[in-house]
Design a protein around this motif. Structure first.
Motif, mmCIF file in Angstrom:
data_model
loop_
_atom_site.group_PDB
_atom_site.id
_atom_site.type_symbol
_atom_site.label_atom_id
_atom_site.label_comp_id
_atom_site.label_asym_id
_atom_site.label_seq_id
_atom_site.Cartn_x
_atom_site.Cartn_y
_atom_site.Cartn_z
ATOM 1 N N VAL A 98 0.806 -1.222 0.000
ATOM 2 C CA VAL A 98 0.000 0.000 0.000
ATOM 3 C C VAL A 98 0.835 1.266 0.000
ATOM 4 O O VAL A 98 0.319 2.347 -0.257
ATOM 5 C CB VAL A 98 -0.985 0.016 1.187
ATOM 6 C CG1 VAL A 98 -2.007 -1.110 1.033
ATOM 7 C CG2 VAL A 98 -0.256 -0.095 2.517
ATOM 8 N N GLN A 99 2.111 1.128 0.293
ATOM 9 C CA GLN A 99 3.010 2.280 0.278
ATOM 10 C C GLN A 99 4.365 1.798 -0.227
ATOM 11 O O GLN A 99 4.952 0.876 0.331
ATOM 12 C CB GLN A 99 3.135 2.866 1.687
ATOM 13 C CG GLN A 99 3.813 4.190 1.751
ATOM 14 C CD GLN A 99 3.836 4.754 3.178
ATOM 15 O OE1 GLN A 99 3.592 4.039 4.142
ATOM 16 N NE2 GLN A 99 4.138 6.016 3.294
ATOM 17 N N GLU A 100 4.834 2.413 -1.298
ATOM 18 C CA GLU A 100 6.109 2.018 -1.891
ATOM 19 C C GLU A 100 7.165 3.069 -1.587
ATOM 20 O O GLU A 100 6.863 4.250 -1.486
ATOM 21 C CB GLU A 100 5.953 1.856 -3.401
ATOM 22 C CG GLU A 100 4.982 0.760 -3.775
ATOM 23 C CD GLU A 100 4.749 0.665 -5.268
ATOM 24 O OE1 GLU A 100 5.614 1.109 -6.045
ATOM 25 O OE2 GLU A 100 3.702 0.132 -5.654
ATOM 26 N N PHE A 101 8.421 2.614 -1.466
ATOM 27 C CA PHE A 101 9.550 3.501 -1.178
ATOM 28 C C PHE A 101 10.635 3.353 -2.247
ATOM 29 O O PHE A 101 11.779 3.032 -1.939
ATOM 30 C CB PHE A 101 10.161 3.183 0.185
ATOM 31 C CG PHE A 101 9.181 3.104 1.322
ATOM 32 C CD1 PHE A 101 8.303 4.139 1.587
ATOM 33 C CD2 PHE A 101 9.154 1.994 2.143
ATOM 34 C CE1 PHE A 101 7.421 4.070 2.644
ATOM 35 C CE2 PHE A 101 8.283 1.916 3.212
ATOM 36 C CZ PHE A 101 7.398 2.956 3.470
ATOM 37 N N THR A 131 9.692 -5.992 2.750
ATOM 38 C CA THR A 131 8.542 -5.128 2.991
ATOM 39 C C THR A 131 8.240 -5.201 4.474
ATOM 40 O O THR A 131 8.614 -6.158 5.153
ATOM 41 C CB THR A 131 7.294 -5.574 2.198
ATOM 42 O OG1 THR A 131 6.964 -6.918 2.547
ATOM 43 C CG2 THR A 131 7.508 -5.437 0.705
ATOM 44 N N GLU A 134 2.038 -2.259 7.648
ATOM 45 C CA GLU A 134 1.564 -0.894 7.786
ATOM 46 C C GLU A 134 1.562 -0.394 9.233
ATOM 47 O O GLU A 134 1.460 0.789 9.477
ATOM 48 C CB GLU A 134 0.140 -0.832 7.214
ATOM 49 C CG GLU A 134 -0.240 0.470 6.636
ATOM 50 C CD GLU A 134 -1.607 0.395 5.972
ATOM 51 O OE1 GLU A 134 -1.992 1.428 5.430
ATOM 52 O OE2 GLU A 134 -2.271 -0.653 6.014
ATOM 53 N N HIS A 141 7.391 8.507 7.711
ATOM 54 C CA HIS A 141 6.265 7.920 6.984
ATOM 55 C C HIS A 141 5.083 7.710 7.916
ATOM 56 O O HIS A 141 5.243 7.482 9.112
ATOM 57 C CB HIS A 141 6.668 6.584 6.349
ATOM 58 C CG HIS A 141 7.685 6.747 5.279
ATOM 59 N ND1 HIS A 141 7.373 7.110 3.995
ATOM 60 C CD2 HIS A 141 9.042 6.619 5.309
ATOM 61 C CE1 HIS A 141 8.472 7.196 3.281
ATOM 62 N NE2 HIS A 141 9.497 6.902 4.061
ATOM 63 N N THR A 143 2.175 5.911 9.786
ATOM 64 C CA THR A 143 1.870 4.582 10.297
ATOM 65 C C THR A 143 0.381 4.581 10.626
ATOM 66 O O THR A 143 -0.034 5.021 11.689
ATOM 67 C CB THR A 143 2.698 4.259 11.560
ATOM 68 O OG1 THR A 143 4.083 4.377 11.217
ATOM 69 C CG2 THR A 143 2.419 2.859 12.058
ATOM 70 N N SER A 144 -0.423 4.093 9.682
ATOM 71 C CA SER A 144 -1.881 4.210 9.811
ATOM 72 C C SER A 144 -2.544 3.025 10.502
ATOM 73 O O SER A 144 -3.724 3.097 10.832
ATOM 74 C CB SER A 144 -2.509 4.385 8.434
ATOM 75 O OG SER A 144 -2.390 3.187 7.696
ATOM 76 N N LYS A 151 -4.412 8.567 9.180
ATOM 77 C CA LYS A 151 -3.676 8.893 7.955
ATOM 78 C C LYS A 151 -2.615 9.965 8.147
ATOM 79 O O LYS A 151 -1.741 10.127 7.300
ATOM 80 C CB LYS A 151 -4.633 9.298 6.847
ATOM 81 C CG LYS A 151 -5.369 10.587 7.081
ATOM 82 C CD LYS A 151 -6.283 10.893 5.900
ATOM 83 C CE LYS A 151 -7.178 12.065 6.052
ATOM 84 N NZ LYS A 151 -6.849 13.163 6.824
ATOM 85 N N GLY A 174 8.758 -1.263 0.638
ATOM 86 C CA GLY A 174 7.366 -0.836 0.784
ATOM 87 C C GLY A 174 6.714 -1.361 2.040
ATOM 88 O O GLY A 174 7.331 -2.055 2.847
ATOM 89 N N ARG A 175 5.436 -0.978 2.172
ATOM 90 C CA ARG A 175 4.605 -1.416 3.298
ATOM 91 C C ARG A 175 3.426 -2.209 2.767
ATOM 92 O O ARG A 175 2.828 -1.841 1.760
ATOM 93 C CB ARG A 175 4.059 -0.205 4.045
ATOM 94 C CG ARG A 175 5.002 0.368 5.035
ATOM 95 C CD ARG A 175 4.195 1.291 5.925
ATOM 96 N NE ARG A 175 4.939 1.580 7.114
ATOM 97 C CZ ARG A 175 4.924 2.757 7.690
ATOM 98 N NH1 ARG A 175 4.197 3.731 7.200
ATOM 99 N NH2 ARG A 175 5.618 2.960 8.785
#
Length: 184
Positions: A98-101, A131, A134, A141, A143-144, A151, A174-175
């Motif tokens: 869901v989140q790429e770095f 990875t 989340e 970044h 942390t949701s 968010k 990523g996450r």
């Protein structure tokens, strides 16, 4: 028995450096060996073999990748690029990450390559892409915890897991998804 030209494995184009390895009976259970044999059989040239090998890096185990990076058969940057490309190819269909770095991952990969170039000993998972979930903090970044209300929950420090992976020269790309309100 079948002989396998190991030029791509050693990274050498010098014929005096070429060594042949052999597999006995059925191909070795090592995925990297199977990939090398299959790709070499299909390749029309050394250059084609080398390119095919690099696109298959995402199929290798962490131990195989670490070995290849440490022995300079492939760079951490190439490993990371292959994994990021695979992520770009597959993730739109499965939405696992869901989140790429990508920029940070490539920066970390170049740092690992620099460590190896200087002759320093990289950490155990050197150049291996990871990875994280989340709900695991990574500095700078969000942390949701899988919850939209969080968010804006910006992590101020790395979690111990992230700090240890980064210290050991692992590369976080990523996450991945988590259920809502996953405990930390």
């Amino acid at each position: 028995m079948r002989n396998i030209d190991a030029r791509a494995v050693t990274g050498s184009r010098n014929k005096s450096d070429v060594r042949h390895s052999q597999t006995k009976g059925p191909l070795s259970s090592c995925l990297a060996n199977e990939i090398r044999v299959d790709l070499w059989d299909e390749a029309k040239s050394f250059r084609e073999f080398n390119e095919n090998f690099k696109t298959q890096l995402w199929k290798m185990t962490a131990a195989e990748l670490t070995d290849h990076v440490r022995k300079r058969r492939v760079s951490a940057t190439e490993v990371t690029e292959a994994h990021l490309q695979r992520l770009a190819d597959v993730n739109p269909r499965i939405n696992a990450v869901v989140q790429e770095f990508p920029e940070e991952a490539m920066q970390e990969a170049r740092r690992v390559d620099g460590t190896i170039t200087r002759g320093e000993d990289p950490g155990p998972p050197c150049g291996v892409p990871f990875t994280i979930k989340e709900n695991v903090d990574r500095t700078g970044h969000v942390t949701s915890n899988g919850v939209r209300l969080l968010k804006d929950n910006l992590a101020q420090t790395d979690s111990p897991v992230v700090a240890n992976v980064r210290k050991a020269d692992g590369i976080i790309v990523g996450r991945t998804n988590t259920p809502a309100f996953l405990l930390r």
